[in-house]
Enzyme design. Structure first.
Site, short mmCIF file in Angstrom:
data_model
loop_
_atom_site.label_atom_id
_atom_site.label_comp_id
_atom_site.label_asym_id
_atom_site.label_seq_id
_atom_site.Cartn_x
_atom_site.Cartn_y
_atom_site.Cartn_z
N HIS A 88 -0.06 -4.05 -25.23
CA HIS A 88 0.08 -3.03 -26.27
C HIS A 88 0.42 -1.69 -25.62
O HIS A 88 0.31 -1.52 -24.41
CB HIS A 88 -1.17 -2.92 -27.15
N CYS A 93 -1.84 5.21 -21.36
CA CYS A 93 -2.01 4.13 -22.35
C CYS A 93 -0.85 4.11 -23.35
O CYS A 93 -0.76 3.20 -24.18
CB CYS A 93 -3.32 4.30 -23.11
N HIS A 152 1.16 -1.99 -21.53
CA HIS A 152 0.24 -2.58 -20.55
C HIS A 152 -0.54 -3.68 -21.24
O HIS A 152 -0.52 -3.79 -22.47
CB HIS A 152 -0.71 -1.50 -19.98
N HIS A 160 -4.07 -6.43 -21.70
CA HIS A 160 -5.51 -6.64 -21.57
C HIS A 160 -5.82 -8.11 -21.80
O HIS A 160 -5.11 -8.79 -22.54
CB HIS A 160 -6.29 -5.85 -22.64
N HIS A 208 -0.61 -13.68 -26.35
CA HIS A 208 0.66 -13.59 -25.62
C HIS A 208 1.74 -12.89 -26.44
O HIS A 208 2.89 -13.34 -26.49
CB HIS A 208 1.13 -14.97 -25.14
N GLU A 244 -11.63 -4.43 -24.86
CA GLU A 244 -10.36 -4.37 -24.11
C GLU A 244 -10.58 -4.73 -22.66
O GLU A 244 -9.71 -5.26 -21.99
CB GLU A 244 -9.81 -2.94 -24.14
N1 LIG Z 1 -11.69 4.21 -28.82
C1 LIG Z 1 -10.68 3.69 -28.08
N2 LIG Z 1 -10.31 4.30 -26.95
C2 LIG Z 1 -9.30 3.78 -26.23
C3 LIG Z 1 -8.66 2.62 -26.65
C4 LIG Z 1 -9.07 1.99 -27.86
O1 LIG Z 1 -8.55 0.96 -28.29
N3 LIG Z 1 -10.07 2.57 -28.54
N4 LIG Z 1 -7.67 2.10 -25.88
C5 LIG Z 1 -7.28 2.64 -24.75
C6 LIG Z 1 -6.20 1.97 -23.93
O2 LIG Z 1 -5.85 0.76 -24.50
C7 LIG Z 1 -6.51 1.76 -22.46
O3 LIG Z 1 -5.68 0.73 -21.94
C8 LIG Z 1 -7.88 1.37 -22.15
O4 LIG Z 1 -8.32 2.32 -21.29
P1 LIG Z 1 -9.44 2.06 -20.21
O5 LIG Z 1 -10.64 1.48 -20.82
O6 LIG Z 1 -9.58 3.30 -19.49
O7 LIG Z 1 -8.78 0.89 -19.37
P2 LIG Z 1 -8.23 0.88 -17.92
O8 LIG Z 1 -7.80 -0.52 -17.67
O9 LIG Z 1 -7.20 1.95 -17.78
O10 LIG Z 1 -9.56 1.19 -17.13
P3 LIG Z 1 -9.78 1.80 -15.69
O11 LIG Z 1 -11.23 1.57 -15.47
O12 LIG Z 1 -9.42 3.23 -15.78
O13 LIG Z 1 -8.90 1.01 -14.77
C9 LIG Z 1 -7.85 3.91 -24.26
N5 LIG Z 1 -8.91 4.39 -25.10
ZN ZN Z 2 -4.85 -0.67 -23.54
#
Ligand SMILES: Nc1nc2c(c(=O)[nH]1)N=C([C@H](O)[C@H](O)COP(=O)(O)OP(=O)(O)OP(=O)(O)O)CN2
Ligand code: ZN
Length: 126
Positions: free
Chosen positions: A17, A26, A30, A32, A70, A115
């Site tokens: 997404h 984000c 990318h 998940h 997928h 996620e």
């Molecule tokens: N309330 C929400 N906040 C965020 C969402 C969401 O769906 N609801 N989504 C994102 C992004 O999808 C992002 O990919 C997720 O961020 P994060 O948890 O930081 O994931 P990372 O893989 O980047 O984690 P690191 O630990 O920094 O590698 C953002 N916020």
């Molecule tokens: Zn994400």
């Protein structure tokens, strides 16, 4: 006093997404490995002692998730104009699972969507 059973089933799917309008990386495409948890409230057990068979829930969950697995979630019709966040995915799954599972004694209570380990959201209706 009447009791309530909470039946819980977890599953997962892989999908990409991007978050439109997000100030940060984000907004780039990318992926998940999403984990979902369905909580189903039952007020009556059947003759086998089950509120609802895990297998029945798993079948319905798998079927609904097959629409997302997928994929690029931004290209799934339901997320054409809203971001595929954990919150919006939880609401979508709540509505799809409620439509298929709810009966007089069984109600989808809460959907959790993670996620990544430790980061997720849930949706429920009061
Ligand atoms: N309330 C929400 N906040 C965020 C969402 C969401 O769906 N609801 N989504 C994102 C992004 O999808 C992002 O990919 C997720 O961020 P994060 O948890 O930081 O994931 P990372 O893989 O980047 O984690 P690191 O630990 O920094 O590698 C953002 N916020
Ligand atoms: Zn994400």
């Amino acid at each position: 006093m009447p009791g309530i059973y909470d039946i819980c089933v977890q599953d997962h799917f892989a999908a990409a997404h991007s978050l439109r309008g997000y100030d940060g990386n984000c907004s780039n495409l990318h992926g998940h490995n999403w984990v979902i948890e369905a909580h189903i409230r039952c007020t009556k057990l059947n003759q086998l002692g089950m509120g609802i068979d895990f297998r029945d829930v798993k079948g319905v969950v798998k079927d609904v998730l097959s629409k997302l697995d997928h994929t690029n979630l931004n290209e799934v019709a339901e997320f054409g104009s809203i971001n595929p966040t954990a919150e919006n995915l939880a609401k979508f799954l709540y509505s799809e699972l409620s439509r298929r599972l709810n009966t007089e004694f069984i109600k989808v209570q809460k959907i959790m969507v993670f996620e990544s380990p430790g980061c997720g959201s849930s949706y429920q209706e009061i």
